[in-house]
Design a protein around this motif. Structure first.
Motif, PDB file in Angstrom:
ATOM      1  N   LYS A  15       0.830  -1.209   0.000  1.00  0.00           N
ATOM      2  CA  LYS A  15       0.000   0.000   0.000  1.00  0.00           C
ATOM      3  C   LYS A  15       0.868   1.265   0.000  1.00  0.00           C
ATOM      4  O   LYS A  15       0.666   2.166  -0.818  1.00  0.00           O
ATOM      5  CB  LYS A  15      -0.934   0.027   1.228  1.00  0.00           C
ATOM      6  CG  LYS A  15      -1.930  -1.124   1.275  1.00  0.00           C
ATOM      7  CD  LYS A  15      -2.827  -1.060   2.510  1.00  0.00           C
ATOM      8  CE  LYS A  15      -2.079  -1.249   3.819  1.00  0.00           C
ATOM      9  NZ  LYS A  15      -1.496  -2.606   3.999  1.00  0.00           N
ATOM     10  N   THR A  16       1.797   1.319   0.945  1.00  0.00           N
ATOM     11  CA  THR A  16       2.626   2.525   1.062  1.00  0.00           C
ATOM     12  C   THR A  16       3.511   2.701  -0.174  1.00  0.00           C
ATOM     13  O   THR A  16       3.651   3.802  -0.712  1.00  0.00           O
ATOM     14  CB  THR A  16       3.484   2.454   2.343  1.00  0.00           C
ATOM     15  OG1 THR A  16       2.600   2.378   3.461  1.00  0.00           O
ATOM     16  CG2 THR A  16       4.378   3.672   2.487  1.00  0.00           C
ATOM     17  N   THR A  17       4.095   1.597  -0.623  1.00  0.00           N
ATOM     18  CA  THR A  17       4.939   1.651  -1.818  1.00  0.00           C
ATOM     19  C   THR A  17       4.124   2.140  -3.019  1.00  0.00           C
ATOM     20  O   THR A  17       4.569   3.012  -3.779  1.00  0.00           O
ATOM     21  CB  THR A  17       5.511   0.247  -2.101  1.00  0.00           C
ATOM     22  OG1 THR A  17       6.236  -0.180  -0.941  1.00  0.00           O
ATOM     23  CG2 THR A  17       6.418   0.246  -3.306  1.00  0.00           C
ATOM     24  N   ALA A  38      -2.753   7.963   6.203  1.00  0.00           N
ATOM     25  CA  ALA A  38      -3.787   7.697   7.204  1.00  0.00           C
ATOM     26  C   ALA A  38      -3.419   6.514   8.099  1.00  0.00           C
ATOM     27  O   ALA A  38      -4.242   6.059   8.894  1.00  0.00           O
ATOM     28  CB  ALA A  38      -5.126   7.436   6.508  1.00  0.00           C
ATOM     29  N   ASP A  39      -2.189   6.025   7.950  1.00  0.00           N
ATOM     30  CA  ASP A  39      -1.735   4.899   8.764  1.00  0.00           C
ATOM     31  C   ASP A  39      -1.032   5.443  10.003  1.00  0.00           C
ATOM     32  O   ASP A  39      -0.083   6.221   9.873  1.00  0.00           O
ATOM     33  CB  ASP A  39      -0.771   4.037   7.931  1.00  0.00           C
ATOM     34  CG  ASP A  39      -0.413   2.731   8.633  1.00  0.00           C
ATOM     35  OD1 ASP A  39      -0.513   2.660   9.872  1.00  0.00           O
ATOM     36  OD2 ASP A  39      -0.033   1.789   7.923  1.00  0.00           O
ATOM     37  N   PRO A  40      -1.476   5.051  11.202  1.00  0.00           N
ATOM     38  CA  PRO A  40      -0.802   5.524  12.419  1.00  0.00           C
ATOM     39  C   PRO A  40       0.693   5.193  12.444  1.00  0.00           C
ATOM     40  O   PRO A  40       1.457   5.859  13.135  1.00  0.00           O
ATOM     41  CB  PRO A  40      -1.533   4.793  13.550  1.00  0.00           C
ATOM     42  CG  PRO A  40      -2.798   4.288  12.964  1.00  0.00           C
ATOM     43  CD  PRO A  40      -2.606   4.160  11.487  1.00  0.00           C
ATOM     44  N   ILE A  82      -4.665   8.524  -0.603  1.00  0.00           N
ATOM     45  CA  ILE A  82      -4.612   8.155   0.818  1.00  0.00           C
ATOM     46  C   ILE A  82      -3.958   6.787   0.962  1.00  0.00           C
ATOM     47  O   ILE A  82      -4.408   5.804   0.369  1.00  0.00           O
ATOM     48  CB  ILE A  82      -6.020   8.104   1.440  1.00  0.00           C
ATOM     49  CG1 ILE A  82      -6.793   9.398   1.149  1.00  0.00           C
ATOM     50  CG2 ILE A  82      -5.924   7.857   2.943  1.00  0.00           C
ATOM     51  CD1 ILE A  82      -8.231   9.372   1.652  1.00  0.00           C
ATOM     52  N   ASP A  83      -2.886   6.749   1.750  1.00  0.00           N
ATOM     53  CA  ASP A  83      -2.265   5.477   2.134  1.00  0.00           C
ATOM     54  C   ASP A  83      -2.957   5.025   3.411  1.00  0.00           C
ATOM     55  O   ASP A  83      -2.912   5.718   4.428  1.00  0.00           O
ATOM     56  CB  ASP A  83      -0.766   5.695   2.392  1.00  0.00           C
ATOM     57  CG  ASP A  83      -0.066   4.405   2.820  1.00  0.00           C
ATOM     58  OD1 ASP A  83      -0.585   3.319   2.527  1.00  0.00           O
ATOM     59  OD2 ASP A  83       1.009   4.511   3.443  1.00  0.00           O
ATOM     60  N   THR A  84      -3.615   3.884   3.351  1.00  0.00           N
ATOM     61  CA  THR A  84      -4.394   3.455   4.515  1.00  0.00           C
ATOM     62  C   THR A  84      -3.662   2.372   5.313  1.00  0.00           C
ATOM     63  O   THR A  84      -2.829   1.651   4.783  1.00  0.00           O
ATOM     64  CB  THR A  84      -5.780   2.904   4.085  1.00  0.00           C
ATOM     65  OG1 THR A  84      -5.594   1.673   3.390  1.00  0.00           O
ATOM     66  CG2 THR A  84      -6.523   3.897   3.219  1.00  0.00           C
TER      67      THR A  84
END
Ligand code: ATP
Ligand code: MG
Length: 205
Positions: A15-17, A38-40, A82-84
């Motif tokens: 996801k982040t990549t 949006a990832d803690p 949005i990176d979730t």
């Protein structure tokens, strides 16, 4: 404005990549992109700082993205990505990202481990459809594919057989991508094709 959520049930599904590379690939197409982490865990935000991205990136790991983002995104921005976090861990945050987004991209490797968790993602989207808050378009993005392996075609047809659509472009497994965290995002490779497909979808949104 194009509003994209990159999501999956699982952690470690690129996801982040995909957020990082797609944001830069869309920037290369002349779009003004805002990345929302949006990832803690804050991986995308940290990557943007350490890698000195030109792409503006903010951290907002909250469950009311859909109500807060419209008041936060500057007028100059025409794409929000949005990176979730993993849906399994932060369902509230992911649901709010999906409520905000017009396009959901489900990134996954063509493996049984990731394939068998897909129904949970479809269920989350179906639940939002019931309240008319689901993304209008959803696409699976196959990443970390292995050249000449049958898995890519096999899982593509299995996903399509289940009535879901898969982007034509796949992202190969690459050491340069695996080691990319913390650096500037330059060699965009297959993500350039992903960006073009996404822009093609935009007209349908
Ligand atoms: N195309 C690729 N080729 C090789 N490695 C990759 C590729 N895409 C992602 N990876 C690697 O896979 C791992 C997981 O990727 P990433 O961190 O983007 O997943 P994630 O879904 O954001 O994970 P999390 O749920 O922990 O936030 C990372 O080590 C990343 O470098
Ligand atoms: Mg991540």
């Amino acid at each position: 404005m194009l509003k994209i959520a990159i999501t999956n049930l699982k952690g470690g599904s690129a996801k982040t990549t995909s957020t990082a590379y797609l944001a830069h690939a869309l920037g290369l197409q002349g779009r003004h992109v805002l990345v929302v982490d949006a990832d803690p865990q804050g991986s995308a935000l940290r990557w943007s700082e350490v890698g000195e991205w030109q792409t503006p990136t903010i951290g907002l790991p909250v469950k009311d993205l859909h109500t807060r983002l419209p008041g936060i995104v500057p007028d100059s921005i025409d794409v929000v990505i949005i990176d979730t976090p993993p849906l399994a861990e932060q369902a509230g945050v992911v649901r709010s990202a999906l409520r905000y987004a017009d396009l959901a991209i489900v990134s996954m490797a063509p493996t049984m481990l990731e394939f068998e968790r897909l129904p949970d993602v479809w269920q989350a989207i179906d639940e939002l459809e019931e309240i008319d808050q689901a993304p209008r378009v959803t696409r699976v993005l196959l990443t970390r594919t292995v050249a000449n392996a049958r898995s890519t075609a096999l899982f593509r047809s299995a996903i399509e057989g289940g009535g879901h659509q898969v982007l034509a472009t796949v992202v190969p497994r690459r050491e340069s991508i695996a080691q990319a965290f913390g650096a500037q995002v330059t060699e965009l490779g297959a993500y350039e094709g992903v960006a073009l497909e996404v822009l093609g979808l935009e007209v349908t949104l």
